[in-house]
Design an enzyme around this catalytic site. Sequence first.
Site, PDB file in Angstrom:
ATOM      1  N   ASP A 178       0.879  -1.155   0.000  1.00 45.00           N
ATOM      2  CA  ASP A 178       0.000   0.000   0.000  1.00 45.00           C
ATOM      3  C   ASP A 178       0.926   1.217   0.000  1.00 45.00           C
ATOM      4  O   ASP A 178       2.118   1.099   0.308  1.00 45.00           O
ATOM      5  CB  ASP A 178      -0.888  -0.024   1.244  1.00 45.00           C
ATOM      6  CG  ASP A 178      -1.745   1.219   1.377  1.00 45.00           C
ATOM      7  OD1 ASP A 178      -2.386   1.607   0.388  1.00 45.00           O
ATOM      8  OD2 ASP A 178      -1.738   1.817   2.466  1.00 45.00           O
TER       9      ASP A 178
ATOM     10  N   ASP B 111       0.239   5.190   1.057  1.00 45.02           N
ATOM     11  CA  ASP B 111       0.188   6.078   2.222  1.00 45.02           C
ATOM     12  C   ASP B 111       0.116   5.267   3.514  1.00 45.02           C
ATOM     13  O   ASP B 111      -0.775   4.438   3.683  1.00 45.02           O
ATOM     14  CB  ASP B 111      -1.044   6.988   2.144  1.00 45.02           C
ATOM     15  CG  ASP B 111      -1.051   7.859   0.903  1.00 45.02           C
ATOM     16  OD1 ASP B 111      -0.707   9.037   1.008  1.00 45.02           O
ATOM     17  OD2 ASP B 111      -1.415   7.346  -0.175  1.00 45.02           O
TER      18      ASP B 111
ATOM     19  N   ASP C 219      -1.738  -0.686   5.803  1.00 40.72           N
ATOM     20  CA  ASP C 219      -1.967  -0.132   7.143  1.00 40.72           C
ATOM     21  C   ASP C 219      -3.439   0.098   7.444  1.00 40.72           C
ATOM     22  O   ASP C 219      -3.780   0.888   8.322  1.00 40.72           O
ATOM     23  CB  ASP C 219      -1.207   1.192   7.306  1.00 40.72           C
ATOM     24  CG  ASP C 219      -1.833   2.332   6.519  1.00 40.72           C
ATOM     25  OD1 ASP C 219      -2.221   2.097   5.357  1.00 40.72           O
ATOM     26  OD2 ASP C 219      -1.945   3.454   7.052  1.00 40.72           O
TER      27      ASP C 219
END
Length: 228
Positions: A14, A16, A171
């Site tokens: 991922d 960000d 996240d």
Amino acid sequence: MMHPGAQLRAVIFDLDGTLIDTADDFIPAVQQLRSECDRPPMEAQRIRSSVSNGSRALVRIALDIDEEAPHFEAHRQRLLTLYAEILGHHAALYPGVAALLQQLNDKNVAWGIATNKPREYTIPLLEKLGLTPASVVCPDDVAQAKPHPESLEKGCRELRCGIREAIYLGDHLRDIQAGQRAGMYTIAAAYGYIESGDSAHSWGADAVAQRSEDLHGLLFPQEEQAYV
């Protein structure tokens, strides 16, 4: 799910909150939006923990309004404009990630990105940081964004690896759900943008990285064991 181990051929990140810490670009953009709406600065940590939820979530917390509120979309577009003006100025790879990417290259393990960040912001950010992943899949590139597995399936095709030869790191719960639905081994980035009251340990990932520096050991456990 069994760790790919010696069969590991690709790692997909991922963006960000997992590969890149972009919050310091978002925080001043949100604060500027609040200022333009005659609101005082808000706690930076609250903004940071919401970055992975995207621009709509940031507008909701910034102005304490819902998406049905008048001018919501105008506020969102203004936030995106402010973000575009500062994009990449403060963003940086998480600690240890630059070395990890070099290790992946040295081991001939391909790496890519699967993000819900639109391509018009993703590509300039990667260029700003000098990153050249072998695959970049944005929501613009698929019919259904994460938590649907389409982004990861496309990423694996572009990286020329099987689903079970790749690992996905993210996240947010939606990242782990996407990985699980694709049938991939997943690692939750607990160091990323986790909202208050949430826990990366509750998402059901195959492993959890408390720090970005822990990623090498989780990706290559056989090397860690060799030192024991």
